[in-house]
Design an enzyme around this catalytic site. Sequence first.
Site, PDB file in Angstrom:
ATOM      1  CB  SER A   1     -40.677  -0.185 -60.842  1.00 29.46           C
ATOM      2  OG  SER A   1     -39.849  -0.236 -61.889  1.00 29.46           O
TER       3      SER A   1
ATOM      4  CD  GLU B   1     -44.602   3.442 -65.372  1.00 25.56           C
ATOM      5  OE1 GLU B   1     -43.680   2.863 -64.729  1.00 25.56           O
ATOM      6  OE2 GLU B   1     -45.812   2.825 -65.412  1.00 25.56           O
TER       7      GLU B   1
END
Length: 455
Positions: free
Chosen positions: A101, A282
């Site tokens: 990520s 997110e």
Amino acid sequence: MSKKFGIGALSAALLFSSFSVGMADTGKPEWAGPPDWAGSGNGNDNEDNNKVENVIYMIPDGFSSNYAANYRAYKGEEAVWDDHLKGMFTTPSANSDITDSAAAGTAMATGEKTNNGVIGLDPEGNELETILETSEEEGKASGLVATSTITHATPASFAAHVEDRNNETEIAKQLVESEVDVILGGGKNNFLPASEGGNQEDSNLIKQAEEQGMNIVENREQLEEADIDVEKGEGLLGLFAGGALSPELHREDTEEPSLAAMTETAIDSLEEDKDGFFLTVEGSQIDWAGHANDAAWAMSDTAAFEEAVQKAIEFAEKDGETLVVVAPDHDTGGMTAGANDSMELNADILQNVKTTGDQMASRLNDDRSNVQEVVESSAGLTLTQAEVQSIQEADNAVLAINSVVSDKARVGWTSTNHTGADIPVYAHGPQADKFSGFYDNTQLPKIIAEVMELK
């Protein structure tokens, strides 16, 4: 450490030169991105190529096309993003075919590849300017929202620069020292000193943020009452848990806000800036559910993310100058839409699951003689004796429970890590068709920079 411009120095000619394929310094393919004629558009997604004043960049961490397919089966109808599918993109990092990520977030924020584990720096350690920082230089307001710690890899990639994604205390310092106007998520402990149970040596970053003009909120009710005006220099820091927020399945039992509520408050706060805003949102825990192979957690957190996307699209449709981009960073778990030779998708049964597999496993007694009672009461499923036995005998009870639940839902998994699957991108609003085509994740912020006319 020198600074390298990943976004600010880009030209429109470079952005949309065609689908030419070259080789980057890393030896991996590099796509120039979609030409400006790509895509026919859906409804008002083009809007005569109006300038984009605001961007809401929404990242469902770990999500992929198979998550999308299972989610439609789970929901029983199309998701809000389905009508806005534009293209697909690739995700390798500078040093791996499969990204983490941090590298993915950096690529999506700066337009440059970096190594796994690195945030906001290129492989040589040069600082990369992010699309959020470039937006701030143009006078726009900015925000970060997440259900993880707000210092986690993806949100950090838009406003921090560190060699190691795990250095969340340094990321917290950089966030407080940044110009980000609205920061909402978990991770309070990363802002507090050790003397107050936090992870900082001696700094109280919450107090520092307050002294800098940030309004502090710590629960759902305080967030609902928040009323700030970024045009007047006010900011908002919301830290709703010591670590990450609770999974969506458990959120109602806490005082933590939903992702939709955080997104709506962020938009309401940032839209006060007459020069526009850039907001990153997110849905962090779709990824964590994928790592755990927990299909119910994945679908419930996807549903929570969809509610946030709906808030963003509603604002965009009312505003007329807002572009909403929904782009996952990578696939997690290698989820399949269908499993066990079945020709049916059974994901709708996951609506009955009330808790994560981890919580179910925590309720098992020492000899696991209560497997049937725990799983059936928590998941609304009837287990066979073979399924009960598989959980009782498993080395990892959590994975065993999740495997049984997934099997019944006809959801397959190929990994407990990330995969290199190509990823869909959805966009709604002015110039959304610019995202049509097949390209690399580094093109996403470049397209955004072009449509926002960032200098």
